[in-house]
Motif scaffolding. Sequence first.
Motif, short mmCIF file in Angstrom:
data_model
loop_
_atom_site.label_atom_id
_atom_site.label_comp_id
_atom_site.label_asym_id
_atom_site.label_seq_id
_atom_site.Cartn_x
_atom_site.Cartn_y
_atom_site.Cartn_z
N PRO A 123 0.80 -1.26 0.09
CA PRO A 123 0.17 0.08 -0.04
C PRO A 123 0.92 1.30 0.19
O PRO A 123 1.64 1.56 0.89
CB PRO A 123 -0.82 -0.19 1.44
CG PRO A 123 -0.68 -1.45 1.57
CD PRO A 123 0.55 -2.14 1.20
N THR A 124 0.80 1.96 -1.12
CA THR A 124 1.51 3.15 -1.17
C THR A 124 0.50 4.47 -1.72
O THR A 124 -0.32 4.26 -2.66
CB THR A 124 2.59 2.96 -2.07
OG1 THR A 124 3.32 2.01 -1.65
CG2 THR A 124 3.35 4.26 -2.38
N PRO A 125 0.48 5.65 -1.09
CA PRO A 125 -0.35 6.70 -1.53
C PRO A 125 0.14 7.06 -2.81
O PRO A 125 1.37 7.07 -3.27
CB PRO A 125 0.05 7.72 -0.68
CG PRO A 125 1.06 7.30 0.14
CD PRO A 125 1.35 5.90 0.16
N PRO A 126 -0.84 7.27 -3.92
CA PRO A 126 -0.27 7.48 -5.15
C PRO A 126 -0.07 9.10 -5.36
O PRO A 126 0.11 9.55 -6.66
CB PRO A 126 -1.67 7.25 -6.11
CG PRO A 126 -2.85 7.46 -5.03
CD PRO A 126 -2.27 7.22 -3.63
N TYR A 127 -0.06 10.03 -4.20
CA TYR A 127 0.32 11.41 -4.28
C TYR A 127 1.51 11.67 -4.22
O TYR A 127 2.24 10.89 -3.67
CB TYR A 127 -0.67 11.86 -3.25
CG TYR A 127 -2.09 11.43 -3.11
CD1 TYR A 127 -2.98 11.63 -4.33
CD2 TYR A 127 -2.44 10.77 -2.21
CE1 TYR A 127 -4.25 11.32 -3.93
CE2 TYR A 127 -3.75 10.35 -2.05
CZ TYR A 127 -4.64 10.55 -2.99
OH TYR A 127 -6.07 10.10 -2.65
N SER A 128 2.04 12.74 -4.96
CA SER A 128 3.21 13.26 -4.73
C SER A 128 3.61 13.44 -3.16
O SER A 128 2.51 14.12 -2.59
CB SER A 128 3.78 14.39 -5.87
OG SER A 128 2.84 15.44 -5.65
N VAL A 129 4.82 13.88 -2.78
CA VAL A 129 5.12 14.40 -1.78
C VAL A 129 4.83 15.89 -1.33
O VAL A 129 4.16 16.22 -0.23
CB VAL A 129 6.84 14.29 -1.50
CG1 VAL A 129 7.26 14.86 0.08
CG2 VAL A 129 7.20 13.00 -1.46
N LYS A 130 4.93 16.66 -2.55
CA LYS A 130 4.52 17.87 -2.27
C LYS A 130 2.69 17.93 -1.99
O LYS A 130 2.26 19.03 -1.26
CB LYS A 130 4.57 18.72 -3.77
CG LYS A 130 4.06 20.15 -3.97
CD LYS A 130 4.41 20.76 -5.21
CE LYS A 130 4.01 22.23 -5.34
NZ LYS A 130 4.25 22.92 -6.60
N GLU A 131 2.02 17.12 -2.79
CA GLU A 131 0.44 16.95 -2.47
C GLU A 131 0.44 16.52 -1.12
O GLU A 131 -0.65 17.16 -0.60
CB GLU A 131 0.07 16.29 -3.61
CG GLU A 131 -0.06 16.82 -5.14
CD GLU A 131 -0.55 15.68 -6.19
OE1 GLU A 131 -0.91 16.07 -7.16
OE2 GLU A 131 -0.56 14.44 -5.81
N GLN A 132 1.07 15.76 -0.79
CA GLN A 132 1.13 15.21 0.68
C GLN A 132 1.02 16.36 1.81
O GLN A 132 0.41 16.58 2.44
CB GLN A 132 1.95 14.24 1.01
CG GLN A 132 1.19 12.83 0.24
CD GLN A 132 2.28 11.58 0.64
OE1 GLN A 132 2.56 11.56 1.74
NE2 GLN A 132 2.65 10.84 -0.51
#
Length: 490
Positions: free
Chosen positions: A339-348
């Motif tokens: 499980p890995t969030p599909p968002y970029s670190v900037k979006e997080q």
Amino acid sequence: MSALRKKFGSDYQVVTTTSSSHQKDKRRKRQRFVDKNGRCNVQHGNLGGETSRYLSDLFTTLVDLKWRWNLFIFILTYTVAWLFMASMWWVIAYIRGDLYRTHDEKYTPCVANVYNFPSAFLFFIETEATIGYGHRYITDKCPEGIILFLFQSILGSIVDAFLIGCMFIKMSQPKKRAETLMFSENAAISMRDGKLTLMFRVGNLRNSHMVSAQIRCKLLKSRQTPEGEFLPLDQLELDVGFSTGADQLFLVSPLTICHVIDTKSPFYELSQRSMQTEQFEIVVILEGIVETTGMTCQARTSYTEDEVLWGHRFYPVISLEEGFFKVDYSQFHATFEVPTPPYSVKEQDEALLMSSPLMAPSLCNSGEKNSSLDCLELLEDQESTTKLPTKVQKMTGRDGLPRKLLRMSSTTSEMTYSFGELPMKLQRISSVPGVSEEKQITKTTMIATESISKSVADLPPKLQRLAGGGGRMDGHLPPKLRKMNSDRFT
């Protein structure tokens, strides 16, 4: 993660269900800058007059040539040298007339038993290879033959040193040592230690170690500067532990190299969705000293965007056996989904910043028209609403009681901050809902009186008597000083 789902909606479920194999089929194949085996796909053209520079460093030029050209030059050089020297010996025999007086026993030739070109060629080979069969030899009646013999020895030593040295260097090049250094076929991006991390794996197939092994990573990506300049294959550094020393490897067993994606990383804005349109290439360079030869070895590989797997992790390959550790190289390239969030670190980071209560100070400082009272109201509203239960928060709201109490407390801020623990008490009083402004003012006056009385009680008796008359000691001063004080305060 809930804040991310609120911000980006149902994209989380849609993106995570996309398989990596389906993404590979959609991506267009393009030319690599560095092949998987480390060969650079670069050809130098239109050199013009610069080709003469290759002849100035002839030895390196010969070493860099392919093996078929090296063997051709090796054989050709020895053949030409042998034919040239054999011709010189035949010319001497021809000029002296030895070819026509071979059967005269009273005549002493320059070289015995040399009567044609094949016999001259055999004499040169016997002399050059120091075979010395004893049938052909130089006599003392030929000084020109002695001089040619010295020239032949010097020239033969130079040719042997050059060509044999070239072949030895080419055979002992550490490029073949790089064949036993392995890189994983794919790179992976997943969470490690709470941070989004780019990972790939390296391994050493030999038991001999790589001394002072060091790894570096370059990101090749075309970009355009703000001035409009286009930079093809711009090289950016990927930190794989340079600041912490993690780039220095003890390469005895397979290691997983990590690049933490943070604000300083070129992948700060990279997400699973943007990888479908991005074009980049990660070049990995592994350098070290071969333990057996002491020569520096370099192994290279690269990963394009379709070889980076989002939400994958490498299988473990090391297991503990009886008395040793076993490495299973059959799982060296294998990965599995995590499980890995599909968002970029900037979006997080932006989502966490929007949901964080600590964002209020930055909002207060960013607005030019916001007054100090508005900032206090915003801070107090957040603190009070976060501490109260949900139902009470709905009752109070944003325009309820805490804002009124902040207006009251702001009018007497200078007075309250002059007492030791008084601001904390006022904060507690102001955070209680359902209290009128008159009661707040009364409690404020009572607390101020109590603090003053406590501070006066701690003074000596003489000072207490001086402070009894309204807190000033003007009553015991001379009339002239009292007048001066009254003029100064007014």
